[in-house]
Motif scaffolding. Structure first.
Motif, PDB file in Angstrom:
ATOM      1  N   TYR A   1       0.856  -1.329  -0.154  1.00  0.00           N
ATOM      2  CA  TYR A   1       0.133   0.029  -0.030  1.00  0.00           C
ATOM      3  C   TYR A   1       0.650   1.347  -0.105  1.00  0.00           C
ATOM      4  N   VAL A   2       0.277   2.168  -0.677  1.00  0.00           N
ATOM      5  CA  VAL A   2       0.914   3.470  -0.559  1.00  0.00           C
ATOM      6  C   VAL A   2      -0.405   4.555  -0.325  1.00  0.00           C
ATOM      7  N   ALA A   3       0.136   5.956   0.253  1.00  0.00           N
ATOM      8  CA  ALA A   3      -1.081   6.963   0.132  1.00  0.00           C
ATOM      9  C   ALA A   3      -0.352   8.009  -0.671  1.00  0.00           C
ATOM     10  N   ASP A   4      -1.411   8.303  -1.584  1.00  0.00           N
ATOM     11  CA  ASP A   4      -0.857   9.490  -2.476  1.00  0.00           C
ATOM     12  C   ASP A   4      -0.963  10.691  -1.600  1.00  0.00           C
ATOM     13  N   PRO A   5      -0.462  11.878  -2.359  1.00  0.00           N
ATOM     14  CA  PRO A   5      -0.298  13.038  -1.517  1.00  0.00           C
ATOM     15  C   PRO A   5      -1.569  13.717  -0.912  1.00  0.00           C
ATOM     16  N   ASP A   6      -2.755  13.101  -1.351  1.00  0.00           N
ATOM     17  CA  ASP A   6      -4.011  13.588  -0.492  1.00  0.00           C
ATOM     18  C   ASP A   6      -4.357  12.598   0.456  1.00  0.00           C
ATOM     19  N   GLY A   7      -3.542  11.532   0.698  1.00  0.00           N
ATOM     20  CA  GLY A   7      -3.652  10.518   1.809  1.00  0.00           C
ATOM     21  C   GLY A   7      -4.710   9.489   1.442  1.00  0.00           C
ATOM     22  N   HIS A   8      -5.164   9.545   0.269  1.00  0.00           N
ATOM     23  CA  HIS A   8      -5.649   8.143  -0.297  1.00  0.00           C
ATOM     24  C   HIS A   8      -4.866   6.818  -0.380  1.00  0.00           C
ATOM     25  N   LEU A   9      -5.548   5.708   0.233  1.00  0.00           N
ATOM     26  CA  LEU A   9      -4.835   4.672   0.041  1.00  0.00           C
ATOM     27  C   LEU A   9      -4.778   3.987  -1.217  1.00  0.00           C
ATOM     28  N   TRP A  10      -3.893   3.519  -1.870  1.00  0.00           N
ATOM     29  CA  TRP A  10      -3.702   2.598  -2.771  1.00  0.00           C
ATOM     30  C   TRP A  10      -3.073   1.366  -2.889  1.00  0.00           C
ATOM     31  N   GLU A  11      -3.727   0.380  -3.251  1.00  0.00           N
ATOM     32  CA  GLU A  11      -3.100  -0.912  -3.095  1.00  0.00           C
ATOM     33  C   GLU A  11      -2.543  -1.467  -4.553  1.00  0.00           C
ATOM     34  N   TYR A  12      -1.330  -2.034  -4.406  1.00  0.00           N
ATOM     35  CA  TYR A  12      -0.867  -2.571  -5.555  1.00  0.00           C
ATOM     36  C   TYR A  12      -0.901  -4.328  -5.277  1.00  0.00           C
ATOM     37  N   ALA A  13      -1.423  -4.929  -6.196  1.00  0.00           N
ATOM     38  CA  ALA A  13      -1.865  -6.329  -5.844  1.00  0.00           C
ATOM     39  C   ALA A  13      -1.269  -7.335  -6.913  1.00  0.00           C
ATOM     40  N   PHE A  14      -0.982  -8.491  -6.779  1.00  0.00           N
ATOM     41  CA  PHE A  14      -0.832  -9.671  -7.526  1.00  0.00           C
ATOM     42  C   PHE A  14      -1.848 -10.761  -6.995  1.00  0.00           C
ATOM     43  N   ASN A  15      -2.572 -11.127  -7.801  1.00  0.00           N
ATOM     44  CA  ASN A  15      -3.536 -12.317  -7.261  1.00  0.00           C
ATOM     45  C   ASN A  15      -3.383 -13.412  -8.105  1.00  0.00           C
ATOM     46  N   PRO A  16      -2.577 -14.385  -7.800  1.00  0.00           N
ATOM     47  CA  PRO A  16      -2.333 -15.815  -8.532  1.00  0.00           C
ATOM     48  C   PRO A  16      -3.688 -16.508  -9.115  1.00  0.00           C
ATOM     49  N   PHE A  17      -4.747 -16.072  -8.573  1.00  0.00           N
ATOM     50  CA  PHE A  17      -5.925 -17.003  -8.520  1.00  0.00           C
ATOM     51  C   PHE A  17      -6.723 -16.271  -9.636  1.00  0.00           C
ATOM     52  N   TRP A  18      -6.261 -14.839  -9.996  1.00  0.00           N
ATOM     53  CA  TRP A  18      -7.042 -14.156 -11.135  1.00  0.00           C
ATOM     54  C   TRP A  18      -6.215 -14.273 -12.632  1.00  0.00           C
ATOM     55  N   ASP A  19      -6.885 -14.379 -13.522  1.00  0.00           N
ATOM     56  CA  ASP A  19      -6.594 -14.290 -15.032  1.00  0.00           C
ATOM     57  C   ASP A  19      -6.671 -13.130 -15.575  1.00  0.00           C
ATOM     58  N   LEU A  20      -5.669 -12.028 -15.827  1.00  0.00           N
ATOM     59  CA  LEU A  20      -5.594 -10.815 -16.335  1.00  0.00           C
ATOM     60  C   LEU A  20      -5.288 -10.879 -17.943  1.00  0.00           C
ATOM     61  N   ASP A  21      -6.255 -10.062 -18.608  1.00  0.00           N
ATOM     62  CA  ASP A  21      -5.869  -9.838 -19.821  1.00  0.00           C
ATOM     63  C   ASP A  21      -4.812  -9.025 -20.198  1.00  0.00           C
ATOM     64  N   GLU A  22      -4.400  -8.781 -21.543  1.00  0.00           N
ATOM     65  CA  GLU A  22      -3.130  -7.958 -21.880  1.00  0.00           C
ATOM     66  C   GLU A  22      -3.521  -6.473 -21.400  1.00  0.00           C
ATOM     67  N   ASP A  23      -4.519  -5.835 -21.012  1.00  0.00           N
ATOM     68  CA  ASP A  23      -4.977  -4.470 -20.714  1.00  0.00           C
ATOM     69  C   ASP A  23      -5.090  -4.619 -18.972  1.00  0.00           C
ATOM     70  N   GLY A  24      -4.799  -5.673 -18.525  1.00  0.00           N
ATOM     71  CA  GLY A  24      -4.822  -5.886 -17.073  1.00  0.00           C
ATOM     72  C   GLY A  24      -6.350  -6.107 -16.416  1.00  0.00           C
ATOM     73  N   HIS A  25      -7.265  -6.147 -17.480  1.00  0.00           N
ATOM     74  CA  HIS A  25      -8.810  -6.604 -17.075  1.00  0.00           C
ATOM     75  C   HIS A  25      -8.836  -7.972 -16.499  1.00  0.00           C
ATOM     76  N   LEU A  26      -9.703  -8.071 -15.509  1.00  0.00           N
ATOM     77  CA  LEU A  26      -9.899  -9.654 -15.230  1.00  0.00           C
ATOM     78  C   LEU A  26     -10.700 -10.268 -16.254  1.00  0.00           C
ATOM     79  N   ARG A  27     -10.559 -11.543 -16.495  1.00  0.00           N
ATOM     80  CA  ARG A  27     -11.222 -12.236 -17.612  1.00  0.00           C
ATOM     81  C   ARG A  27     -12.349 -13.047 -16.896  1.00  0.00           C
TER      82      ARG A  27
END
Length: 90
Positions: free
Chosen positions: A64-90
Motif C-alpha cells: 500500500y501507498v498513500a497518495d499526496p492527498d492521503g488516499h490509500l492505493w493497493e498494488y496487488a498480484f492475485n495468482p488466482f485471477w487471470d488478467l488480459d493484456e490490458d490488465g482486465h479480469l477475464r
C-alpha cells in the motif's frame, strides 16, 4: 471489501486516522515484479509507503501507498485471477 477495523489491520494504520468512509483503491498486476515496479513508480511520484509489498496470507502479493492527498492505493498480484493484456479480469 474491508470494515474500518479490517482496513486498519491490513494497512497498519490507526483506525482513528482512517476516518469514516475510508477506502482503498486497488490495482491488480500480472506478477509480483509488476507490483514492485508500480510501487516504486508511485513513491517516485510523491506517494508515501504504507506497507511494502509482501506475500499475503491469502496467497497473493500486495503493498500500500498513500497518495499526496492521503488516499490509500493497493498494488496487488492475485495468482488466482487471470488478467488480459490490458490488465482486465477475464
Amino acid at each position: 471489501f474491508f470494515t474500518l477495523d479490517g482496513l486498519a489491520k491490513e494497512t497498519g494504520r490507526n483506525k482513528a486516522d482512517l476516518k469514516t468512509g475510508a477506502m482503498t483503491l486497488a490495482q491488480n498486476f500480472g506478477s509480483e515484479a509488476e507490483v514492485d515496479v508500480a510501487f516504486e513508480r508511485a513513491l517516485q511520484a510523491g506517494a508515501k509507503p504504507v506497507t511494502t509489498p509482501v506475500k499475503t496470507d491469502w496467497g497473493g502479493y500486495s503493498g500500500y501507498v498513500a497518495d499526496p492527498d492521503g488516499h490509500l492505493w493497493e498494488y496487488a498480484f492475485n495468482p488466482f485471477w487471470d488478467l488480459d493484456e490490458d490488465g482486465h479480469l477475464r
